[in-house]
Design an enzyme around this catalytic site. Structure first.
Site, PDB file in Angstrom:
ATOM      1  N   TYR A 228       0.851  -1.185   0.000  1.00 46.21           N
ATOM      2  CA  TYR A 228       0.000   0.000   0.000  1.00 46.21           C
ATOM      3  C   TYR A 228       0.887   1.235   0.000  1.00 46.21           C
ATOM      4  O   TYR A 228       1.838   1.314   0.768  1.00 46.21           O
ATOM      5  CB  TYR A 228      -0.894   0.033   1.245  1.00 46.21           C
ATOM      6  CG  TYR A 228      -2.358   0.001   0.862  1.00 46.21           C
ATOM      7  CD1 TYR A 228      -2.909   1.041   0.120  1.00 46.21           C
ATOM      8  CD2 TYR A 228      -3.170  -1.065   1.216  1.00 46.21           C
ATOM      9  CE1 TYR A 228      -4.243   1.000  -0.268  1.00 46.21           C
ATOM     10  CE2 TYR A 228      -4.498  -1.112   0.834  1.00 46.21           C
ATOM     11  CZ  TYR A 228      -5.030  -0.072   0.094  1.00 46.21           C
ATOM     12  OH  TYR A 228      -6.345  -0.117  -0.285  1.00 46.21           O
TER      13      TYR A 228
ATOM     14  N   GLU B 207      -0.505   4.825  -0.536  1.00 47.96           N
ATOM     15  CA  GLU B 207      -1.316   6.024  -0.773  1.00 47.96           C
ATOM     16  C   GLU B 207      -0.465   7.276  -0.615  1.00 47.96           C
ATOM     17  O   GLU B 207       0.347   7.371   0.308  1.00 47.96           O
ATOM     18  CB  GLU B 207      -2.497   6.063   0.214  1.00 47.96           C
ATOM     19  CG  GLU B 207      -3.634   5.168  -0.227  1.00 47.96           C
ATOM     20  CD  GLU B 207      -4.846   5.280   0.699  1.00 47.96           C
ATOM     21  OE1 GLU B 207      -4.769   5.982   1.706  1.00 47.96           O
ATOM     22  OE2 GLU B 207      -5.863   4.640   0.377  1.00 47.96           O
TER      23      GLU B 207
ATOM     24  N   ASP C 109      -6.103  13.728 -25.228  1.00 45.80           N
ATOM     25  CA  ASP C 109      -6.125  12.315 -24.829  1.00 45.80           C
ATOM     26  C   ASP C 109      -5.473  11.511 -25.945  1.00 45.80           C
ATOM     27  O   ASP C 109      -6.044  11.330 -27.018  1.00 45.80           O
ATOM     28  CB  ASP C 109      -7.584  11.895 -24.617  1.00 45.80           C
ATOM     29  CG  ASP C 109      -7.725  10.419 -24.274  1.00 45.80           C
ATOM     30  OD1 ASP C 109      -6.725   9.681 -24.347  1.00 45.80           O
ATOM     31  OD2 ASP C 109      -8.854  10.008 -23.933  1.00 45.80           O
TER      32      ASP C 109
ATOM     33  N   THR D  58      -3.559   6.078 -22.142  1.00 42.79           N
ATOM     34  CA  THR D  58      -3.417   4.721 -21.623  1.00 42.79           C
ATOM     35  C   THR D  58      -1.957   4.341 -21.835  1.00 42.79           C
ATOM     36  O   THR D  58      -1.228   5.013 -22.573  1.00 42.79           O
ATOM     37  CB  THR D  58      -4.273   3.708 -22.396  1.00 42.79           C
ATOM     38  OG1 THR D  58      -3.862   3.723 -23.768  1.00 42.79           O
ATOM     39  CG2 THR D  58      -5.754   4.035 -22.323  1.00 42.79           C
TER      40      THR D  58
ATOM     41  N   LYS E 252      -1.884   0.555 -25.224  1.00 39.38           N
ATOM     42  CA  LYS E 252      -2.244   0.485 -26.644  1.00 39.38           C
ATOM     43  C   LYS E 252      -0.955   0.550 -27.468  1.00 39.38           C
ATOM     44  O   LYS E 252      -0.116  -0.324 -27.316  1.00 39.38           O
ATOM     45  CB  LYS E 252      -3.280   1.556 -26.964  1.00 39.38           C
ATOM     46  CG  LYS E 252      -4.583   1.303 -26.160  1.00 39.38           C
ATOM     47  CD  LYS E 252      -5.680   2.307 -26.388  1.00 39.38           C
ATOM     48  CE  LYS E 252      -6.866   2.009 -25.473  1.00 39.38           C
ATOM     49  NZ  LYS E 252      -7.920   3.044 -25.568  1.00 39.38           N
TER      50      LYS E 252
ATOM     51  N   ARG F 275      -1.661  -2.620 -18.688  1.00 37.62           N
ATOM     52  CA  ARG F 275      -2.959  -1.956 -18.721  1.00 37.62           C
ATOM     53  C   ARG F 275      -2.969  -0.851 -17.667  1.00 37.62           C
ATOM     54  O   ARG F 275      -2.830  -1.129 -16.478  1.00 37.62           O
ATOM     55  CB  ARG F 275      -4.022  -3.010 -18.412  1.00 37.62           C
ATOM     56  CG  ARG F 275      -5.435  -2.656 -18.723  1.00 37.62           C
ATOM     57  CD  ARG F 275      -6.246  -3.926 -18.936  1.00 37.62           C
ATOM     58  NE  ARG F 275      -5.893  -4.483 -20.237  1.00 37.62           N
ATOM     59  CZ  ARG F 275      -6.361  -4.042 -21.398  1.00 37.62           C
ATOM     60  NH1 ARG F 275      -7.238  -3.070 -21.443  1.00 37.62           N
ATOM     61  NH2 ARG F 275      -5.967  -4.575 -22.530  1.00 37.62           N
TER      62      ARG F 275
HETATM   63  C1  LIG Z   1      -8.930   3.417 -24.742  1.00 36.65           C
HETATM   64  C2  LIG Z   1      -9.217   4.855 -24.526  1.00 36.65           C
HETATM   65  C3  LIG Z   1      -9.459   5.370 -23.242  1.00 36.65           C
HETATM   66  C4  LIG Z   1      -9.753   4.521 -22.030  1.00 36.65           C
HETATM   67  O1  LIG Z   1      -8.872   3.635 -21.612  1.00 36.65           O
HETATM   68  P1  LIG Z   1      -9.278   2.494 -20.556  1.00 36.65           P
HETATM   69  O2  LIG Z   1      -7.943   2.098 -20.030  1.00 36.65           O
HETATM   70  O3  LIG Z   1      -9.996   1.449 -21.320  1.00 36.65           O
HETATM   71  O4  LIG Z   1     -10.128   3.107 -19.500  1.00 36.65           O
HETATM   72  C5  LIG Z   1      -9.589   6.744 -23.099  1.00 36.65           C
HETATM   73  N1  LIG Z   1      -9.499   7.560 -24.165  1.00 36.65           N
HETATM   74  C6  LIG Z   1      -9.301   7.102 -25.404  1.00 36.65           C
HETATM   75  C7  LIG Z   1      -9.225   8.069 -26.530  1.00 36.65           C
HETATM   76  C8  LIG Z   1      -9.175   5.731 -25.636  1.00 36.65           C
HETATM   77  O5  LIG Z   1      -9.014   5.286 -26.889  1.00 36.65           O
END
Ligand SMILES: *Cc1c(COP(=O)(O)O)cnc(C)c1O
Length: 411
Positions: free
Chosen positions: A52, A54, A197, A223, A226, A232
């Site tokens: 932990y 925090e 994003d 993220t 990807k 993840r």
């Molecule tokens: C995949 C994605 C997310 C979210 O990611 P998670 O890890 O699945 O919550 C947010 N924004 C965009 C543009 C994405 O493609």
């Protein structure tokens, strides 16, 4: 420890083994998926999960954080170096958590945000009415033109009308470059913050194959699993002025204890992404997407915006010369029977529900990690086109070819 899982819980062990085999026997063209390295997997399954922590390095609410502090600092430093950002937070559990924290840092309940429409390429967390971002905030959206492109003049007009506190750019299903500098101009013209994003294109940005938003956006979220090919998880970068607000919005604002094993795995992935090899990988991802797109087009399939600048493309079945009466769901199911995994996707001017759709989203990051080459992507294009053109009658033949291809590239 290794065989303990089999010993203690053979049910879960067996299912994991089946999933391993599934990953081996299917070609993954899901644009948001990838295969992490064994180094990332090792960090992720380490004893760090027991701790932990925090708070933040040197400012924890728990004792015994000496070692995990070192890990989080390394992870932060590597991330800052990777994108050239002033401040990095590596604690968000996912891309969604990163976006929620970014809103929480800037907005009060009911504030207005402007994001890309889910149907036209945006993400749930960009203000969709079924997501907290569309319930807790007053969300407005922009979309794409009939040619599938963002019309920045139109975004400017909508921003002028809606007067948002935050503009969100970035997408889950947009095959073209995003002009972050133009988005910043628009944000400045209405006095809004800009959040970029980069969940899908983070890897391409690292390799200089896409404009980097760090110098334009107040906050950048992503993220890590990807194109970035890490575990993840989520990350946030921001300008110095917002560092305190962002850190507070992640913890204690919207999360509790950080996942230290994941933060270590992120650090490993960032180190991998800092290597020259990673640039080569991303270049291959992009070139393979070009190859796949051109080969699909040559078979009469229509791509939204007519092609791709990045790692993904959208097939619009309603505009294609073949398979005209098939839906996205039908083609997804047929391809799955042939061991090719894609996802159905809405297209601009979509007439069908998100469960059916008229399109498919296809991406190259995972298959490129696996080692597939230019010629293989031409073969894959033909397999997809055969399934769309000849339907069920082509499944068996394509299936056999896919299994051969999978054998050639073991995971
Ligand atoms: C995949 C994605 C997310 C979210 O990611 P998670 O890890 O699945 O919550 C947010 N924004 C965009 C543009 C994405 O493609």
């Amino acid at each position: 420890m290794k065989n303990n899982l089999q010993h203690i819980d053979s049910e879960i062990f067996d299912i994991i083994e089946l999933e391993k085999q599934r990953q081996q026997d299917y070609i993954t063209l899901i644009a948001s998926e990838n295969y992490t390295s064994s180094a990332v997997l090792a960090a992720q399954s380490s004893c760090l999960t027991n701790k932990y922590a925090e708070g933040y390095p040197d400012r924890r609410y728990y004792g015994g954080c000496v070692e995990v502090d070192k890990i989080e600092k390394l992870s932060q430093e590597r991330l800052k170096k990777l994108f050239g950002s002033d401040h990095a937070n590596v604690q968000p559990h996912s891309g969604t958590n990163a976006n929620i924290a970014a809103y929480f840092a800037l907005c009060n309940s009911g504030d207005t945000i402007l994001g890309m429409n889910l149907n036209e390429g945006g993400h749930l967390t960009h203000g969709s009415k079924v997501n907290i971002s569309g319930k807790w905030l007053n969300s407005h959206t922009y979309g794409v033109d009939s040619n599938g492109l963002i019309n920045y003049d139109r975004v400017q007009e909508i921003a002028k009308e809606a007067k948002p506190k935050v503009i969100v750019c970035g997408a889950s299903a947009y095959p073209r470059q995003i002009d972050f500098s133009r988005f910043r101009q628009i944000a400045d013209s209405v006095g809004a913050y800009l959040i970029a994003d980069i969940a899908h294109i983070a890897g391409l940005i690292v390799a200089n194959l896409h404009q980097n938003p760090v110098q334009y956006a107040h906050i950048v979220t992503s993220t890590t699993h990807k194109t970035l090919r890490g575990p993840r998880g989520g990350i946030i970068m921001c300008v110095k002025d917002l560092a305190k607000q962002i850190d507070g919005a992640v913890f204690p604002g919207t999360q509790g204890g950080p996942l230290m094993h994941i933060i270590a795995a992120k650090a490993v992935a960032f180190k991998e992404a800092l290597q020259q090899d990673f640039v080569r990988y991303q270049t291959d991802v992009k070139n393979n997407a070009q190859t796949l797109a051109n080969a699909l087009k040559s078979r009469g399939l229509k791509l939204v915006s007519d092609g791709t600048d990045n790692h993904l493309m959208l097939i619009d079945l309603t505009q294609s010369k073949i398979g005209n009466n098939l839906t996205g769901k039908e083609v997804e199911d047929l391809l799955f029977k042939a061991n090719i995994v894609v996802n159905k996707n809405t297209v601009p001017n979509e007439r069908r529900s998100p469960f059916i759709t008229s399109g498919l989203r296809v991406g190259t990051p995972a298959a490129t990690t696996r080692g597939l080459q230019k010629n293989d992507f031409i073969t894959i294009a033909d397999m997809i086109a055969d399934i769309i053109e000849y339907g069920q009658s082509s499944v068996q033949k394509v299936h056999a070819k896919v299994l051969d291809l999978c054998k050639k590239y073991p995971l």
